[in-house]
Design an enzyme around this catalytic site. Structure first.
Site: not given
Length: 157
Positions: A45, A47-49, A53
């Site tokens: 997703t 923001t996560c990618s 992370l």
């Protein structure tokens, strides 16, 4: 919701390794270690990618220099997705853990219902765990991304 000073609940998280599927007992996995664990609502997703992370990947050596034994990312995804996401993000220094049925998120009291997005997922957070006890817990409010960043956790160590 879990709080600082509390021990992690009993739970199992999955990891797909080169040797196959491994189911980790959280209590055993984090015993005797200083761990940075962060959770994302979903692998791959935005923001996560793009930010969450990658921040931990970039700072992995600095965390280890501060005595962190293990950096782990957990999401309510399956272990196959978490492995593929870790590979796509060059996250070889991190342990990519799957909470496929959200049982860990629920046991922590950090689950959320995203309805049409994906159902029950984990809230975005970061915690420091010392020998199974939470010593830092930074949970994001709503859709913000401030307190669970790698930089925020590093500053608290």
């Amino acid at each position: 919701m879990i709080a600082t000073g509390q021990s992690l609940p009993k739970a199992t998280l999955s990891q797909l390794t080169k040797d196959g599927m491994v189911n980790h007992d959280v209590t055993e996995l984090f015993a005797g270690k200083k761990v940075v664990l962060f959770a994302v609502p979903g692998a791959f997703t935005p923001t996560c990618s793009e930010a969450h992370l990658p921040g931990f990947v970039v700072l992995a050596d600095e965390f280890k220099a501060k005595g962190v034994d293990l950096i782990a990312c957990v999401s309510v995804n399956d272990a196959f997705v978490m492995k593929a996401w870790g590979e796509a993000q060059n996250a070889s220094e991190l342990m990519m853990l799957a909470d496929g049925d959200a049982s860990f998120a629920k046991a922590l009291g950090l689950e959320m219902d995203t309805a049409g997005f994906g159902g029950v997922r984990s809230q975005r957070y970061a915690m420091v765990i010392d020998n199974g006890v939470v010593t830092l817990l930074n949970v994001e409010e709503g859709k913000s991304f401030e307190v669970s960043t790698a930089e925020a956790v590093m500053a608290a160590l």
